[in-house]
Design a protein around this motif. Structure first.
Motif, short mmCIF file in Angstrom:
data_model
loop_
_atom_site.label_atom_id
_atom_site.label_comp_id
_atom_site.label_asym_id
_atom_site.label_seq_id
_atom_site.Cartn_x
_atom_site.Cartn_y
_atom_site.Cartn_z
N LEU A 292 -6.23 13.96 4.06
CA LEU A 292 -6.79 13.50 2.79
C LEU A 292 -7.45 12.14 2.91
O LEU A 292 -8.50 11.90 2.29
CB LEU A 292 -5.69 13.44 1.73
CG LEU A 292 -5.33 14.77 1.11
CD1 LEU A 292 -4.19 14.60 0.12
CD2 LEU A 292 -6.52 15.39 0.43
N SER A 293 -6.88 11.24 3.69
CA SER A 293 -7.52 9.93 3.83
C SER A 293 -8.85 10.08 4.56
O SER A 293 -9.82 9.38 4.23
CB SER A 293 -6.60 8.94 4.54
OG SER A 293 -6.32 9.37 5.85
N GLY A 294 -8.93 10.99 5.51
CA GLY A 294 -10.21 11.24 6.18
C GLY A 294 -11.24 11.85 5.25
O GLY A 294 -12.42 11.47 5.27
N GLN B 163 -13.51 -0.48 0.58
CA GLN B 163 -13.35 -0.55 2.03
C GLN B 163 -12.45 0.54 2.62
O GLN B 163 -12.63 0.92 3.76
CB GLN B 163 -12.78 -1.91 2.45
CG GLN B 163 -13.77 -3.04 2.37
CD GLN B 163 -13.94 -3.56 0.95
OE1 GLN B 163 -13.06 -3.41 0.13
NE2 GLN B 163 -15.08 -4.14 0.68
N LYS B 164 -11.44 1.01 1.87
CA LYS B 164 -10.51 1.96 2.47
C LYS B 164 -9.91 2.92 1.46
O LYS B 164 -9.97 2.71 0.25
CB LYS B 164 -9.40 1.22 3.22
CG LYS B 164 -8.49 0.40 2.33
CD LYS B 164 -7.45 -0.31 3.18
CE LYS B 164 -6.57 -1.18 2.31
NZ LYS B 164 -5.54 -1.85 3.07
N VAL B 165 -9.31 3.97 2.01
CA VAL B 165 -8.61 4.99 1.23
C VAL B 165 -7.19 5.05 1.77
O VAL B 165 -6.97 5.18 2.97
CB VAL B 165 -9.28 6.37 1.40
CG1 VAL B 165 -8.50 7.44 0.68
CG2 VAL B 165 -10.71 6.33 0.92
N VAL B 166 -6.21 4.95 0.87
CA VAL B 166 -4.80 5.00 1.26
C VAL B 166 -4.15 6.18 0.53
O VAL B 166 -4.22 6.27 -0.70
CB VAL B 166 -4.06 3.70 0.90
CG1 VAL B 166 -2.60 3.79 1.30
CG2 VAL B 166 -4.72 2.51 1.57
N VAL C 257 11.69 10.94 2.70
CA VAL C 257 10.56 10.85 3.63
C VAL C 257 9.44 10.09 2.93
O VAL C 257 9.14 10.34 1.78
CB VAL C 257 10.04 12.26 4.01
CG1 VAL C 257 8.84 12.16 4.91
CG2 VAL C 257 11.11 13.08 4.64
N GLY C 258 8.84 9.18 3.65
CA GLY C 258 7.68 8.46 3.15
C GLY C 258 6.62 8.39 4.25
O GLY C 258 6.89 7.86 5.31
N GLU C 259 5.47 8.95 3.99
CA GLU C 259 4.37 8.93 4.96
C GLU C 259 3.13 8.36 4.28
O GLU C 259 2.80 8.74 3.16
CB GLU C 259 4.07 10.34 5.47
CG GLU C 259 5.15 10.92 6.35
CD GLU C 259 5.35 10.17 7.65
OE1 GLU C 259 4.37 9.62 8.19
OE2 GLU C 259 6.49 10.10 8.11
N GLN C 260 2.46 7.46 4.98
CA GLN C 260 1.26 6.84 4.44
C GLN C 260 0.20 6.76 5.53
O GLN C 260 0.49 6.43 6.67
CB GLN C 260 1.58 5.44 3.95
CG GLN C 260 0.39 4.68 3.43
CD GLN C 260 0.77 3.32 2.90
OE1 GLN C 260 1.85 3.14 2.38
NE2 GLN C 260 -0.13 2.37 3.03
N GLU C 261 -1.02 7.10 5.16
CA GLU C 261 -2.15 7.02 6.07
C GLU C 261 -3.30 6.33 5.35
O GLU C 261 -3.45 6.46 4.13
CB GLU C 261 -2.60 8.41 6.52
CG GLU C 261 -1.61 9.14 7.38
CD GLU C 261 -1.51 8.61 8.79
OE1 GLU C 261 -2.48 7.98 9.27
OE2 GLU C 261 -0.46 8.80 9.40
N GLU C 262 -4.11 5.62 6.11
CA GLU C 262 -5.29 5.01 5.50
C GLU C 262 -6.49 5.18 6.42
O GLU C 262 -6.35 5.34 7.63
CB GLU C 262 -5.06 3.54 5.19
CG GLU C 262 -4.88 2.63 6.35
CD GLU C 262 -4.69 1.19 5.90
OE1 GLU C 262 -5.52 0.35 6.31
OE2 GLU C 262 -3.74 0.92 5.16
#
Length: 144
Positions: A48-50, A94-97, A112-117
């Motif tokens: 999703l961040s991509g 500038q970014k998507v988190v 569970v906690g997962e985060q990508e940017e």
């Protein structure tokens, strides 16, 4: 008398060992389910961040709303142990988190906690910047 004690000792040892082995197998299966769900959430957040970073011509609010809609459907049907799932998306220039948080009741309640940017880039602006740097570099060579 000694033979009788030996025959009974195997039953006593088995009655202690079998529940322990069943417990170990249960914990192993629960941890496998937990790690599977964690991997799924990590890959969903990265995907999703991509996608969000590729949406360079949309406004932040439009992109955020679209990503939230996609986030719910992307993880649906893939999770094995997690029941409560929360998704948060933050989009700036500038970014998507993208962040997923989930909880399961297995083994006393695992979270569970997962985060990508991902960086939002404008390819046309990046190409222009590279060309300008190339011209500046060539210009420095002429000065010498």
């Amino acid at each position: 008398m000694k033979k009788r004690m030996q025959k009974g000792s195997l039953t006593v040892e088995a009655s202690v060992l079998i529940p322990f082995l069943i417990f170990v197998v249960f914990v192993f299966i629960c941890l496998c389910l937990y790690l599977h769900d964690r991997s799924v959430l990590s890959s969903c957040a990265a995907e999703l961040s991509g996608k969000g970073a590729a949406g360079k011509y949309q406004s932040e609010k439009e992109l955020e709303a679209w990503l939230l809609g996609q986030a719910a459907g992307l993880a649906r049907g893939k999770l094995l142990a997690l029941r409560e799932l929360e998704v948060s998306v933050k989009v700036t220039k500038q970014k998507v988190v993208v962040a997923y948080e989930g909880y399961t009741s297995l083994l006393g309640g695992l979270g569970v906690g997962e985060q990508e940017e991902a960086r939002r880039m404008n390819p046309a602006a990046e190409i222009r910047r590279e060309h300008q740097m190339g011209r500046a570099w060539k210009g420095m060579g002429k000065i010498r």
